[in-house]
Design a protein around this motif. Structure first.
Motif, PDB file in Angstrom:
ATOM      1  N   HIS A  78       0.473  -0.998  -0.033  1.00  0.00           N
ATOM      2  CA  HIS A  78       0.074   0.211  -0.033  1.00  0.00           C
ATOM      3  C   HIS A  78       0.363   1.351   0.042  1.00  0.00           C
ATOM      4  O   HIS A  78       0.814   1.971   1.009  1.00  0.00           O
ATOM      5  N   CYS A  97      -3.562   5.456  -2.469  1.00  0.00           N
ATOM      6  CA  CYS A  97      -3.172   4.741  -2.269  1.00  0.00           C
ATOM      7  C   CYS A  97      -2.703   3.874  -4.393  1.00  0.00           C
ATOM      8  O   CYS A  97      -4.018   3.010  -4.768  1.00  0.00           O
ATOM      9  N   ASP A 100      -4.052   0.398  -3.978  1.00  0.00           N
ATOM     10  CA  ASP A 100      -5.794   0.076  -3.966  1.00  0.00           C
ATOM     11  C   ASP A 100      -6.670   1.368  -4.820  1.00  0.00           C
ATOM     12  O   ASP A 100      -7.506   0.854  -5.551  1.00  0.00           O
TER      13      ASP A 100
HETATM   14 ZN   LIG Z   1      -4.188   0.647   0.420  1.00  0.00          ZN
END
Ligand SMILES: [Zn+2]
Length: 126
Positions: A78, A97, A100
């Motif tokens: 991340h 991020c 994601d």
């Molecule tokens: Zn993330």
């Protein structure tokens, strides 16, 4: 809060790994509970409530080190992706991020940090 949360989490993981190693987490044997007794690999201590003995044994240093390494891998995935500010790429105009695409810090990082919310160094802690 760009990298503050990552720095904070790495510091907590460093502390936990250091403490686990100081408890001989690099191979002195597995901690185990039996009734009121915890076997620490190099000796035993009795007098615990059986649930407390199980809880202590759960913090076997070798297991804690494996957990720390797993959390480090999550943390590494991340990564912070800063806003570029390029009007040709409006979807890149926010800190997010890289893994994601959620706004930074993403929910997974906030979940990793949530056990430490009362820590005085927690980013944004009053
Ligand atoms: Zn993330």
């Amino acid at each position: 809060m760009s990298q503050d949360l990552v720095t904070f989490l790495n510091a907590r993981l460093d502390e936990e790994a250091d403490l686990a190693r100081r408890c001989d987490g690099d191979g002195s044997g597995e901690w185990a509970a039996q009734g009121h007794t915890v076997d620490f690999g190099q000796g035993e201590l009795a007098g615990f409530h059986p649930a407390v003995a199980l809880h202590v044994a759960l913090y076997d240093p070798a297991r804690v080190l494996r957990e720390v390494e797993a959390k480090r891998r999550v943390l590494a995935r991340h990564e912070f992706s800063p806003a570029i500010g390029d009007p040709e790429l409006p979807w890149d105009n926010r800190d997010d991020c890289q893994y994601d695409g959620e706004p930074w810090p993403c929910d997974d990082l906030l979940d990793l940090a949530s056990p430490y919310i009362d820590h005085p160094d927690y980013p944004g802690h009053p």
